[in-house]
Design a protein around this motif. Structure first.
Motif, PDB file in Angstrom:
ATOM      1  N   LEU A   1      40.931  44.258  69.386  1.00  0.00           N
ATOM      2  CA  LEU A   1      41.753  44.036  70.575  1.00  0.00           C
ATOM      3  C   LEU A   1      42.998  43.260  70.197  1.00  0.00           C
ATOM      4  O   LEU A   1      42.956  42.377  69.347  1.00  0.00           O
ATOM      5  CB  LEU A   1      40.977  43.241  71.625  1.00  0.00           C
ATOM      6  CG  LEU A   1      39.730  43.876  72.211  1.00  0.00           C
ATOM      7  CD1 LEU A   1      39.087  42.924  73.206  1.00  0.00           C
ATOM      8  CD2 LEU A   1      40.055  45.194  72.872  1.00  0.00           C
ATOM      9  N   GLU A   2      44.101  43.586  70.859  1.00  0.00           N
ATOM     10  CA  GLU A   2      45.347  42.842  70.701  1.00  0.00           C
ATOM     11  C   GLU A   2      45.924  42.598  72.081  1.00  0.00           C
ATOM     12  O   GLU A   2      45.819  43.451  72.963  1.00  0.00           O
ATOM     13  CB  GLU A   2      46.380  43.651  69.902  1.00  0.00           C
ATOM     14  CG  GLU A   2      46.111  43.741  68.437  1.00  0.00           C
ATOM     15  CD  GLU A   2      47.228  44.479  67.716  1.00  0.00           C
ATOM     16  OE1 GLU A   2      48.262  44.802  68.339  1.00  0.00           O
ATOM     17  OE2 GLU A   2      47.051  44.740  66.523  1.00  0.00           O
ATOM     18  N   GLY A   3      46.548  41.467  72.265  1.00  0.00           N
ATOM     19  CA  GLY A   3      47.238  41.192  73.514  1.00  0.00           C
ATOM     20  C   GLY A   3      48.436  42.112  73.674  1.00  0.00           C
ATOM     21  O   GLY A   3      49.093  42.464  72.695  1.00  0.00           O
ATOM     22  N   SER A   4      48.710  42.499  74.888  1.00  0.00           N
ATOM     23  CA  SER A   4      49.870  43.330  75.193  1.00  0.00           C
ATOM     24  C   SER A   4      51.143  42.505  75.067  1.00  0.00           C
ATOM     25  O   SER A   4      51.150  41.319  75.389  1.00  0.00           O
ATOM     26  CB  SER A   4      49.746  43.885  76.618  1.00  0.00           C
ATOM     27  OG  SER A   4      50.934  44.530  76.999  1.00  0.00           O
ATOM     28  N   ARG A   5      52.220  43.113  74.626  1.00  0.00           N
ATOM     29  CA  ARG A   5      53.504  42.410  74.533  1.00  0.00           C
ATOM     30  C   ARG A   5      54.039  42.062  75.912  1.00  0.00           C
ATOM     31  O   ARG A   5      54.701  41.058  76.092  1.00  0.00           O
ATOM     32  CB  ARG A   5      54.523  43.279  73.806  1.00  0.00           C
ATOM     33  CG  ARG A   5      54.282  43.349  72.328  1.00  0.00           C
ATOM     34  CD  ARG A   5      55.339  44.196  71.665  1.00  0.00           C
ATOM     35  NE  ARG A   5      54.618  45.209  70.892  1.00  0.00           N
ATOM     36  CZ  ARG A   5      55.012  46.434  70.691  1.00  0.00           C
ATOM     37  NH1 ARG A   5      56.136  46.863  71.188  1.00  0.00           N
ATOM     38  NH2 ARG A   5      54.291  47.258  69.975  1.00  0.00           N
ATOM     39  N   HIS A   6      53.743  42.916  76.889  1.00  0.00           N
ATOM     40  CA  HIS A   6      54.302  42.745  78.229  1.00  0.00           C
ATOM     41  C   HIS A   6      53.416  41.913  79.154  1.00  0.00           C
ATOM     42  O   HIS A   6      53.922  41.265  80.058  1.00  0.00           O
ATOM     43  CB  HIS A   6      54.565  44.110  78.855  1.00  0.00           C
ATOM     44  CG  HIS A   6      55.433  44.986  78.002  1.00  0.00           C
ATOM     45  ND1 HIS A   6      56.762  44.718  77.774  1.00  0.00           N
ATOM     46  CD2 HIS A   6      55.159  46.099  77.289  1.00  0.00           C
ATOM     47  CE1 HIS A   6      57.266  45.642  76.969  1.00  0.00           C
ATOM     48  NE2 HIS A   6      56.318  46.483  76.658  1.00  0.00           N
ATOM     49  N   ASP A   7      52.113  41.967  78.943  1.00  0.00           N
ATOM     50  CA  ASP A   7      51.176  41.257  79.829  1.00  0.00           C
ATOM     51  C   ASP A   7      50.018  40.755  78.983  1.00  0.00           C
ATOM     52  O   ASP A   7      49.151  41.532  78.579  1.00  0.00           O
ATOM     53  CB  ASP A   7      50.684  42.204  80.932  1.00  0.00           C
ATOM     54  CG  ASP A   7      49.812  41.510  81.959  1.00  0.00           C
ATOM     55  OD1 ASP A   7      49.375  40.361  81.722  1.00  0.00           O
ATOM     56  OD2 ASP A   7      49.542  42.128  83.009  1.00  0.00           O
ATOM     57  N   LYS A   8      49.988  39.479  78.715  1.00  0.00           N
ATOM     58  CA  LYS A   8      48.968  38.900  77.831  1.00  0.00           C
ATOM     59  C   LYS A   8      47.550  39.027  78.396  1.00  0.00           C
ATOM     60  O   LYS A   8      46.582  38.890  77.671  1.00  0.00           O
ATOM     61  CB  LYS A   8      49.283  37.421  77.538  1.00  0.00           C
ATOM     62  CG  LYS A   8      50.563  37.227  76.766  1.00  0.00           C
ATOM     63  CD  LYS A   8      50.507  37.923  75.425  1.00  0.00           C
ATOM     64  CE  LYS A   8      51.804  37.746  74.665  1.00  0.00           C
ATOM     65  NZ  LYS A   8      51.914  38.590  73.520  1.00  0.00           N
ATOM     66  N   ARG A   9      47.434  39.289  79.704  1.00  0.00           N
ATOM     67  CA  ARG A   9      46.102  39.462  80.293  1.00  0.00           C
ATOM     68  C   ARG A   9      45.493  40.808  79.915  1.00  0.00           C
ATOM     69  O   ARG A   9      44.284  40.972  79.959  1.00  0.00           O
ATOM     70  CB  ARG A   9      46.174  39.351  81.815  1.00  0.00           C
ATOM     71  CG  ARG A   9      46.598  37.978  82.302  1.00  0.00           C
ATOM     72  CD  ARG A   9      46.858  37.998  83.776  1.00  0.00           C
ATOM     73  NE  ARG A   9      47.987  38.906  84.019  1.00  0.00           N
ATOM     74  CZ  ARG A   9      48.396  39.323  85.193  1.00  0.00           C
ATOM     75  NH1 ARG A   9      47.769  38.940  86.275  1.00  0.00           N
ATOM     76  NH2 ARG A   9      49.432  40.128  85.318  1.00  0.00           N
ATOM     77  N   VAL A  10      46.343  41.766  79.553  1.00  0.00           N
ATOM     78  CA  VAL A  10      45.884  43.103  79.193  1.00  0.00           C
ATOM     79  C   VAL A  10      45.670  43.162  77.687  1.00  0.00           C
ATOM     80  O   VAL A  10      46.566  42.865  76.913  1.00  0.00           O
ATOM     81  CB  VAL A  10      46.906  44.178  79.625  1.00  0.00           C
ATOM     82  CG1 VAL A  10      46.475  45.555  79.146  1.00  0.00           C
ATOM     83  CG2 VAL A  10      47.100  44.147  81.129  1.00  0.00           C
ATOM     84  N   LYS A  11      44.468  43.546  77.295  1.00  0.00           N
ATOM     85  CA  LYS A  11      44.158  43.698  75.875  1.00  0.00           C
ATOM     86  C   LYS A  11      44.291  45.170  75.499  1.00  0.00           C
ATOM     87  O   LYS A  11      43.761  46.045  76.175  1.00  0.00           O
ATOM     88  CB  LYS A  11      42.726  43.226  75.571  1.00  0.00           C
ATOM     89  CG  LYS A  11      42.477  41.777  75.928  1.00  0.00           C
ATOM     90  CD  LYS A  11      43.282  40.866  75.064  1.00  0.00           C
ATOM     91  CE  LYS A  11      42.958  39.414  75.385  1.00  0.00           C
ATOM     92  NZ  LYS A  11      43.947  38.511  74.945  1.00  0.00           N
ATOM     93  N   ARG A  12      45.006  45.436  74.431  1.00  0.00           N
ATOM     94  CA  ARG A  12      45.180  46.784  73.923  1.00  0.00           C
ATOM     95  C   ARG A  12      44.125  47.045  72.850  1.00  0.00           C
ATOM     96  O   ARG A  12      43.817  46.176  72.035  1.00  0.00           O
ATOM     97  CB  ARG A  12      46.585  46.976  73.355  1.00  0.00           C
ATOM     98  CG  ARG A  12      47.653  46.870  74.419  1.00  0.00           C
ATOM     99  CD  ARG A  12      47.559  48.043  75.345  1.00  0.00           C
ATOM    100  NE  ARG A  12      48.366  47.892  76.534  1.00  0.00           N
ATOM    101  CZ  ARG A  12      48.333  48.736  77.544  1.00  0.00           C
ATOM    102  NH1 ARG A  12      47.532  49.783  77.501  1.00  0.00           N
ATOM    103  NH2 ARG A  12      49.065  48.551  78.599  1.00  0.00           N
TER     104      ARG A  12
END
Length: 113
Positions: free
Chosen positions: A45-56
């Protein structure tokens, strides 16, 4: 589990929300599968660049190897099986699967409301 992994293979950097929308599975089910695949070393999992609450969600190197060993041959088998159908059989199958998925989505939406 396969459906979720397959979706991630085709949509690197997807989110759990996107997987839920595609598979029509509950968020908790998707979360459990993702955590199991992470513990097996297949995903990270990685944090999204635009929304840290969303994990990519991304494949690891082990996940990419699993993709090549399992997912790619299964996908090839699916294509070969589809090619064995006559064009009118393929069209009919697609129509009925689409009808089924629409009905299923309406029922699931009713459960979640």
């Amino acid at each position: 589990m396969y459906l979720i992994f397959d979706y991630i293979c085709e949509n690197d950097g997807t989110s759990q929300r996107e997987i839920c929308a595609y598979t029509l599975l509950p968020r908790q089910t998707v979360n459990n599968v993702i955590n199991a695949l992470i513990s097996q070393g297949l995903l990270r999992l990685e944090g999204s660049r635009h929304d840290k609450r969303v994990k990519r969600i991304h494949l690891t190197d082990a996940g990419e190897r699993y993709r090549q060993q399992v997912v790619t041959p299964v996908r090839e088998a699916e294509l070969q099986a589809m090619a064995a159908l006559e064009p009118n059989e393929r069209r009919a199958m697609i129509i009925y699967v689409d009808k089924f998925m629409n009905a299923l989505e309406r029922r699931i939406d009713g459960i979640e409301s």
